[in-house]
Every structure is written in C-alpha cells, then in structure tokens.
Design a protein around this motif. Structure first.
Motif, mmCIF file in Angstrom:
data_model
loop_
_atom_site.group_PDB
_atom_site.id
_atom_site.type_symbol
_atom_site.label_atom_id
_atom_site.label_comp_id
_atom_site.label_asym_id
_atom_site.label_seq_id
_atom_site.Cartn_x
_atom_site.Cartn_y
_atom_site.Cartn_z
ATOM 1 N N GLU A 267 38.348 19.655 18.007
ATOM 2 C CA GLU A 267 37.664 20.792 18.595
ATOM 3 C C GLU A 267 37.706 21.988 17.646
ATOM 4 O OE1 GLU A 267 37.226 24.281 21.232
ATOM 5 O OE2 GLU A 267 39.015 23.725 20.129
ATOM 6 N N LEU A 268 38.876 22.219 17.057
ATOM 7 C CA LEU A 268 39.022 23.357 16.151
ATOM 8 C C LEU A 268 38.157 23.187 14.911
ATOM 9 C CD1 LEU A 268 40.535 26.002 15.679
ATOM 10 C CD2 LEU A 268 42.328 24.716 14.540
ATOM 11 N N SER B 204 35.510 44.114 14.732
ATOM 12 C CA SER B 204 36.565 43.899 15.714
ATOM 13 C C SER B 204 36.107 42.952 16.810
ATOM 14 C CB SER B 204 37.009 45.233 16.318
ATOM 15 O OG SER B 204 35.937 45.807 17.014
ATOM 16 N N GLU B 205 34.782 42.917 17.041
ATOM 17 C CA GLU B 205 34.273 41.949 18.010
ATOM 18 C C GLU B 205 34.485 40.530 17.527
ATOM 19 O OE1 GLU B 205 30.324 42.188 19.219
ATOM 20 O OE2 GLU B 205 30.712 43.656 20.786
ATOM 21 N N GLU B 206 34.222 40.323 16.224
ATOM 22 C CA GLU B 206 34.438 38.994 15.662
ATOM 23 C C GLU B 206 35.897 38.591 15.777
ATOM 24 O OE1 GLU B 206 32.933 39.239 11.732
ATOM 25 O OE2 GLU B 206 30.863 38.882 12.374
ATOM 26 N N ARG B 207 36.751 39.565 15.483
ATOM 27 C CA ARG B 207 38.177 39.301 15.554
ATOM 28 C C ARG B 207 38.579 38.941 16.984
ATOM 29 N NH1 ARG B 207 41.081 44.093 12.814
ATOM 30 N NH2 ARG B 207 39.726 43.613 11.059
ATOM 31 N N ALA B 208 38.032 39.695 17.914
ATOM 32 C CA ALA B 208 38.378 39.446 19.310
ATOM 33 C C ALA B 208 37.901 38.073 19.753
ATOM 34 C CB ALA B 208 37.755 40.532 20.186
ATOM 35 N N GLU B 209 36.711 37.699 19.259
ATOM 36 C CA GLU B 209 36.169 36.399 19.642
ATOM 37 C C GLU B 209 37.068 35.284 19.128
ATOM 38 O OE1 GLU B 209 32.339 33.560 18.953
ATOM 39 O OE2 GLU B 209 32.503 35.406 17.821
ATOM 40 N N TRP C 97 45.915 41.662 14.599
ATOM 41 C CA TRP C 97 44.902 41.165 15.543
ATOM 42 C C TRP C 97 45.070 41.829 16.880
ATOM 43 C CZ3 TRP C 97 43.328 35.456 15.142
ATOM 44 C CH2 TRP C 97 42.983 35.202 13.816
ATOM 45 N N GLU C 98 44.059 42.559 17.276
ATOM 46 C CA GLU C 98 44.155 43.190 18.583
ATOM 47 C C GLU C 98 42.999 42.736 19.437
ATOM 48 O OE1 GLU C 98 44.319 47.073 17.124
ATOM 49 O OE2 GLU C 98 46.371 46.762 16.456
ATOM 50 N N PRO C 99 43.252 41.780 20.296
ATOM 51 C CA PRO C 99 42.172 41.281 21.140
ATOM 52 C C PRO C 99 41.767 42.264 22.217
ATOM 53 C CG PRO C 99 44.232 40.164 21.657
ATOM 54 C CD PRO C 99 44.507 41.091 20.512
ATOM 55 N N ALA C 100 42.591 43.302 22.440
ATOM 56 C CA ALA C 100 42.328 44.203 23.556
ATOM 57 C C ALA C 100 41.215 45.182 23.215
ATOM 58 C CB ALA C 100 43.599 44.961 23.919
ATOM 59 N N ALA D 214 40.286 35.528 18.301
ATOM 60 C CA ALA D 214 41.573 35.551 18.999
ATOM 61 C C ALA D 214 41.443 34.893 20.363
ATOM 62 C CB ALA D 214 42.047 36.995 19.142
ATOM 63 N N ALA D 215 40.338 35.225 21.043
ATOM 64 C CA ALA D 215 40.137 34.651 22.374
ATOM 65 C C ALA D 215 40.013 33.143 22.292
ATOM 66 C CB ALA D 215 38.879 35.248 23.003
ATOM 67 N N HIS D 216 39.286 32.695 21.279
ATOM 68 C CA HIS D 216 39.092 31.249 21.155
ATOM 69 C C HIS D 216 40.413 30.545 20.861
ATOM 70 C CE1 HIS D 216 38.249 27.477 19.070
ATOM 71 N NE2 HIS D 216 37.322 27.363 20.006
ATOM 72 N N LEU D 217 41.169 31.090 19.926
ATOM 73 C CA LEU D 217 42.443 30.456 19.580
ATOM 74 C C LEU D 217 43.358 30.445 20.796
ATOM 75 C CD1 LEU D 217 43.170 31.784 15.999
ATOM 76 C CD2 LEU D 217 42.396 29.537 16.701
ATOM 77 N N HIS D 218 43.296 31.505 21.561
ATOM 78 C CA HIS D 218 44.150 31.578 22.734
ATOM 79 C C HIS D 218 43.772 30.507 23.748
ATOM 80 C CE1 HIS D 218 45.355 33.052 26.721
ATOM 81 N NE2 HIS D 218 46.458 33.354 26.072
ATOM 82 N N ASP D 219 42.466 30.397 23.992
ATOM 83 C CA ASP D 219 42.009 29.430 24.987
ATOM 84 C C ASP D 219 42.273 27.998 24.562
ATOM 85 O OD1 ASP D 219 41.196 31.407 26.526
ATOM 86 O OD2 ASP D 219 39.070 31.270 26.063
#
Lengths: 440, 212
Positions: free
Chosen positions: A297-298, A257-262, A34-37, A264-269
């Motif tokens: 929420e999840l 990769s956009e889906e993945r980033a989304e 997973w690469e959110p960057a 990852a961002a959500h899980l992080h937040d």
C-alpha cells in the motif's frame, strides 16, 4: 516529497528520487517539524487554493534568472527554451500596441516567485535594478515621443519624487528589513538610504510645486486629481504591494504545509496503525501478512504511477486480485509481470481465471508462497500460476469439485484461450493460461 | 573449501543486524558498514568474497561503492539487496557490476543460498529481476544495431521465463532437461549482456516504463 529526502540528490529523473527517499522514509518520519495540526479552511477556500495551485504549476517567476521580475525566466524554463528569446518576444510584443507590456504586467500580478536558492542579503540584484531603471527610462522616452507629456521640467520633478520614494520604500528582503523597516530595527545603511531618499523626494516635490505655476493651462482640477492620486500611491502603494507579496508567500507556505499535513495524515492512517497492529499480534504469519499488505500500500501511494492505469490494465487487475487473496489466505503471492495489455472482455476473463487459480493455490496447496508470472506478447497473453505445494492428481479431480473445470478451463475456452494444469502429488502445481490477442 | 567471507553494506541498522545474525551461522561475516566511503575503505582492506550491498545510501549509494571497489579489486563479488524493486535501480546496480539483485523481502534461507551462488561465481536472478530483464530485452524493442550483444538467445529467454515463473535453478534444469550448470551458464551470459549493453535501448526502455 522533497522535504523527506535525506539521501543523495537524485540524478535527473523523478522516479529515482522517489525511490531514493524510500529507504529513509520510515526513519525520518518522526521529524518534529511535522505539524499535522493545520486548520482546515472552508470549501470555498480550498477551491481557491486549488485554482491558485494550478496557476502556480503552470507559471512562475524565476527568481534565479531575472532582469525585471523573472517572469520571462519562468516562462522560458516552462517552455524549455532559453530566456533571452522570451525576453525578445516580450519586447517585440511591447511595440505591437503595448500588448507585451499588458501581458507582462498581468503575468507579474498572477504569479509568485520561485527560487532554487535564496540570497537573503541581496534580494533585488543590481542587474534587476538596472533593468527596472531602463524600463522606466524607456517608458518616459516613449511617452515623450507620443506627446503624452507635461514638459521636461515637470517630469524631472516627478522623476525625482519617484526615485526618492523608491529609495525610502525599498521592500524588505528575505533576510532582513530594508526601507522604513530598517529605521525601526535601527540599522545604519538603511538609515542613510532613507535620509538620501527623503532628500531627493523633497527636492522633487519642491520642483513640482515650483512647476505648478507654469501649467495653469492644464486646468487645476486635473492637477489636483493627479496630485491626490500620487499622494495616495505614495502613502499606500508600498503597503499594498507588500501585502500582495505577503499573500503570495503565505499561499506558497500553505500549499507546502498542506502537502505535509496530507502525508502525515496518510502515514498515521496507514503505517502507524499497521505498526500498532503488528505489535499486538502474536501470530508470525499474520504479522508477515500485515507487513506485506502495508508495504504494498505504501509503495503504491509513494510511487502513484498513474491512478487510472490501475483499473484499466489486465496486469494491474491480476496484481490487485493477488493482493486480496494474499490478505484473505495469508499466503504471500509474488507477481512478476512482463508487459501489460488493456482490459477488454477477454482479458477480464483471463484475470478472473488467474484469480481463481491463485485462490486455489493459496487455499489447497499448503505452499509457503504462490508465484504468478504474467507475460504479454504481441500475439498472446500468458499467465502462469505456480506453487511448490503438495500438488494433486489432475486426472482424479472429484466430480463435486467443479471450480477448476468451470471457472478456469471453461472460462478460458469460452474466450478463445486455453488452460493447462500440470501437477503431481508432492511436486507442486502449475496452471498455464493462454489467451490469443487480436492483432490490431 | 574455506569459509566464505561476507561484508555487509547497509545504512539501515536494524536490517543490518538482522541479516548479520542470519548469515553468521553459515558464513564468516568479516565486517559491515552503513556509510559509502567507510565501506569502500573496509572492503579494500578486508577483500571479502561477497559484498551484500544496499542500493540507496547517503553519500553516493551502492553504485558508487561497486564502481570504486571494482576499480582496484575486480575480484570482489557484489550482491545487491534492497527494498527498492524499481527497474532502474535493478538495472543500474547490474550495470555497475553487481552479480545479482534480490529484494529485502527474500527469506533467510534463500538469501543464504544466493550468497553461496554468488561466491561460486554465478549470477543470481530473483523472479522479479528475471521479469525486468525479459522486459528490457523484450520483443517490443526494435532490432538492435548489434544483435549478438543485445538479443537473448531463445534458450536464455526460456531459462529466464522459468525463473520469472518462480522456479529454482534446480527445477529449471529439470524442466528444460539440462544440467544446473548449464542453467547457470545461461544466467551468467544474460548478466554479461546486461552489463555490456551500453546501448540506448535500456535507457529508452526505462524511460518508457516511467511514462507507462
């Protein structure tokens, strides 16, 4: 979502696949791939991407079911009919003034390949090659009969050139490189093919030049223009084609990769923050509240049933109220719902009264949890708010505690419903709210 | 009465450990497994009274464990224990032959009580499960072709509604002025109807739920 699933493959329905991944989701989360960057593009770019995404969702070329490009297979799959019918439709349309051909070409240009299983050794199947060959022959015969024709010998020459070029330039497959790429990577079969292709091409060119003498009547200008165009296509055609294909692949990669980033961002937040918070908390009650809030929420994020449903149905509104009260008062509120009804003035009042009852139970009962049961029947909506707490004497509500009288009983009565409170000291409390439904 | 033996099946190790600690005080936890084939083999060997089983596991999931074990050992009782509260999972496990279904948010005391009830041969309906069943057999479904099988009696409906409202079996019995045993009989017959009804109504109800 598919990238997350590690459990058994779902049996047929999408909902099941979501829940199948649910057990494993947190375990799987630290997967290093997973690469959110991902560099975020400009707004223009994202607009273009969303447009592309829409086309992709609508139409694609089925790489598993192709004779020429898989477009017919993709359309058939989208429409849920068998592929031969779509192919037949294209052929029939092709005779209707060439409409089918035009539509097909446009579809080919706009869509991307989608395949369930890649065969890297053989991206262009024999069947597909045969299909393309037949299409080519068909076009030639068509041109010949309609009279757009420069004479048999010339066309033979051009055909040879085309065939040789095709053999030389066969595009790189998914697993390795073909064509000129193979020369660079020094692979033997590729070299052989290029040698043969080059030979055929040279032979074709020779025949073409030989033919030029006989066609002086066409006019040297046209010949020159045609030759220039042909040369241009020979040199740049495959490159442009490759570029277009790369673009399509890049577009798919980027969506993924956009889906993945989304995610990852959500899980992080959400999840990671909550876990951090839980680690820093000593109060077990607060821990439970945090965990429950996060769980809810999840879940709603994962299942995302219908975003608009949440705000327009009475059951969902009560569920949201319950969630908020649970967080404010740190008492678990269990909501069980049977059926649902649309929100109008009356059901909105019912929801508000239910919210008041839940808040009262959470605030005063001292119970470990509050149960809410919503049942929507054809003729009425009923809500039960139950706790096993300390209860109270219903007949002895102090005059200054007007909450129950005003916001529960009075409110229900104003909207044609009724409220009943059953409670005894030490026996818990149950609030029953009933609202008749207008039968449509 | 000899101590009830319990077998645990769950691929989530942390959770497995937690449940094991909670249950060991009350029951003989004779084994556990996080893997479908291994679990089936171990259950056949140990023949426990009650099996606590997760719904989603790699290699087939809880449904396949239940089906496989019940084929050879119909006496083993299953209680499904899952984070999923998806109606389809719930109904699926019950149809496979589970005697009850509780979500993992259940409190330790309630879980101990649920195992006890399952061991005695009764069905366990959590409030949420009762809600699903009411929904499945709800009034919105048109008259079934086999009314005896597919309709809940008014009494069964009433019992389920009480459970859905959050009351324990004992409280339900008192409120309806019947014995606890009668409540359990009603619940068990609801479970039987749920397992037997192989009609399309349940499937359609489930698919309706997905669309709604």
């Amino acid at each position: 979502m598919a990238t997350l699933r590690s459990g058994p493959p779902p049996r047929g329905n999408p909902r099941l696949s979501h829940s199948a991944s649910c057990d494993n989701i947190i375990v799987l989360h630290p997967t290093p791939r997973w690469e959110p960057a991902i560099a975020t593009g400009t707004s223009l770019e994202t607009g273009a991407i969303s447009a592309i995404r829409r086309i992709d969702a609508l139409l694609y070329r089925n790489a598993n079911d192709r004779v020429i490009s898989g477009l017919a297979g993709g359309i058939a799959h989208r429409l849920g009919i068998r592929t031969p019918y779509v192919r037949a439709a294209f052929i029939v349309l092709a005779f209707a003034g060439g409409v089918g051909v035009a539509v097909y070409l446009a579809g080919w240009a706009l869509t991307v390949d989608r395949l369930e299983q890649v065969n890297p050794r053989n991206p262009t199947s024999r069947r597909q090659l045969a299909g393309l060959g037949l299409v080519f022959l068909g076009v030639l015969v068509f041109l010949r009969t309609t009279g757009i024709w420069f004479g048999d010998s010339l066309m033979w020459a051009v055909g040879l050139v085309a065939f040789g070029t095709a053999a030389m330039w066969e595009r790189p497959g998914a697993g390795g490189q073909g064509g000129l790429g193979a020369v660079i990577t020094d692979s033997n079969p590729g070299r052989l093919r290029i040698a043969v292709g080059a030979l055929i091409m040279v032979a074709g060119l020779a025949a073409l030049i030989g033919n030029l003498e006989t066609m002086s009547d066409i006019g040297p200008a046209i010949v020159a223009a045609a030759l220039t165009a042909a040369g241009f296509m020979l040199v740049f055609g495959p490159w442009v084609l490759g570029l277009v294909r790369d673009l399509g692949k890049e577009r798919q990669d980027r969506i993924r990769s956009e889906e993945r980033a989304e995610m990852a961002a959500h899980l992080h937040d959400s999840v990671l923050q909550t876990l951090a918070l839980i680690q820093r908390t000593d109060d077990p009650r607060r821990m439970v509240t945090l965990a429950r809030g996060q769980e809810r929420e999840l879940r709603s994020w994962l299942y995302r049933r219908h975003p608009d449903e949440d705000t327009e149905r009475v059951g969902s509104v009560i569920e949201q109220l319950a969630a908020r009260i649970e967080q404010d008062h740190r008492v678990p509120v269990e909501v069980v719902r049977v059926g649902d009804a649309p929100l109008d003035d009356h059901t909105r009042a019912l929801a508000a009264a239910a919210g008041e009852a839940i808040a009262n139970a959470a605030r005063h009962s001292g119970a470990e949890r509050v149960s809410v049961f919503i049942e929507v029947e054809p003729r009425s909506v009923e809500v039960y708010v139950t706790d096993q707490g300390r209860g109270f004497d219903v007949t002895a509500i102090p005059e200054d505690r007007r909450g129950i009288e005003h916001s529960i009983i009075g409110r229900m009565r104003r909207h044609g419903g009724s409220a009943e409170i059953v409670s005894q000291p030490g026996e818990g409390t149950e609030v029953r709210l009933t609202l008749p439904r207008e039968v449509p | 009465m000899s101590q009830v033996s319990v077998f645990l099946v769950d691929d989530h190790e942390l959770f497995l450990t937690g449940v094991r600690t909670e249950l060991e005080e009350h029951y003989d936890v004779c084994g556990w497994s996080g893997e479908v084939d291994e679990a089936v083999a171990a259950i056949r060997r140990l023949v426990p009274d009650v099996v606590l089983i997760d719904v989603h596991m790699p290699g087939g999931g809880g449904v396949s464990v239940i089906c496989n074990v019940l084929e050879t050992h119909p006496g083993v009782r299953f209680l499904a224990l899952s984070v999923s509260d998806d109606p389809e999972d719930v109904i699926g496990m019950i149809r496979a032959g589970a005697r009850g279904y509780v979500t993992k948010t259940i409190s330790p005391a309630e879980l101990v009580a649920a195992v006890e009830r399952i061991a005695e041969g009764d069905a366990v309906f959590s409030p949420r499960l009762a809600g699903f069943v009411l929904d499945a057999f709800g009034q919105s479904i048109p008259v079934a072709s086999d009314p005896e099988l597919d309709q809940l009696t008014p009494r069964e409906r009433e019992v389920l509604r009480q459970i859905a409202r959050g009351y324990a079996y004992k409280q339900v019995a008192r409120r309806l002025s019947i014995s606890v045993k009668t409540v359990e009989t009603h619940v068990s017959s609801v479970l039987r109807k749920l397992q037997l009804s192989s009609r399309h109504e349940l499937a359609r109800w489930a698919s309706d739920r997905r669309i709604v």
